[in-house]
Design an enzyme around this catalytic site. Structure first.
Site, PDB file in Angstrom:
ATOM      1  N   CYS A   8       0.863  -1.182   0.000  1.00  0.00           N
ATOM      2  CA  CYS A   8       0.000   0.000   0.000  1.00  0.00           C
ATOM      3  C   CYS A   8       0.901   1.235   0.000  1.00  0.00           C
ATOM      4  O   CYS A   8       2.057   1.160  -0.422  1.00  0.00           O
ATOM      5  CB  CYS A   8      -0.999  -0.008   1.162  1.00  0.00           C
ATOM      6  SG  CYS A   8      -0.269   0.229   2.782  1.00  0.00           S
ATOM      7  N   HIS A   9       0.397   2.367   0.469  1.00  0.00           N
ATOM      8  CA  HIS A   9       1.176   3.603   0.443  1.00  0.00           C
ATOM      9  C   HIS A   9       2.311   3.576   1.463  1.00  0.00           C
ATOM     10  O   HIS A   9       3.473   3.774   1.107  1.00  0.00           O
ATOM     11  CB  HIS A   9       0.254   4.800   0.686  1.00  0.00           C
ATOM     12  CG  HIS A   9       0.922   6.118   0.465  1.00  0.00           C
ATOM     13  ND1 HIS A   9       0.405   7.274   0.977  1.00  0.00           N
ATOM     14  CD2 HIS A   9       2.044   6.480  -0.194  1.00  0.00           C
ATOM     15  CE1 HIS A   9       1.188   8.299   0.630  1.00  0.00           C
ATOM     16  NE2 HIS A   9       2.186   7.829  -0.088  1.00  0.00           N
TER      17      HIS A   9
END
Length: 107
Positions: free
Chosen positions: A65-66
């Site tokens: 993810c980020h």
């Protein structure tokens, strides 16, 4: 669940002697379009339960993810549902951009 750093993942991907992991990017579509690790499969976090059949339970999966929080939640969910080789990318694509691919856009 295991954890891997961006440089460790880069070494794994480049190692021809190891099976390639499924790079499971669980960010939103706009985030994936902004930047992603080449070869990643995009399945947004909220879609994972209904799309589990698209993943192999015994395949090595690296959740991305980020920054690493959403992917850690997805990795835990996968483990609870019988997936056996789940790894979380510590620091997410942000760490990848800083430590592996300086040309990758950040947000």
């Amino acid at each position: 669940m295991q954890h891997i750093t961006a440089p460790e993942l880069a070494v794994w991907i480049a190692d021809e002697s190891r099976p390639k992991p499924v790079l499971l990017d669980v960010r939103e579509p706009w985030e994936f379009q902004t930047c992603h690790i080449a070869g990643s499969v995009a399945i947004p976090m909220q879609s994972i339960p209904e799309r589990l059949q698209e993943l192999e339970e015994d395949a090595p999966i690296v959740c991305i993810c980020h920054h690493g929080a959403r992917s850690m939640s997805v990795a835990a969910f996968l483990e609870r549902n019988g997936f056996t080789q789940v790894t979380n990318l510590t620091g997410g694509v942000h760490a990848w951009a800083l430590q592996v691919d300086n040309s990758m856009p950040t947000y």
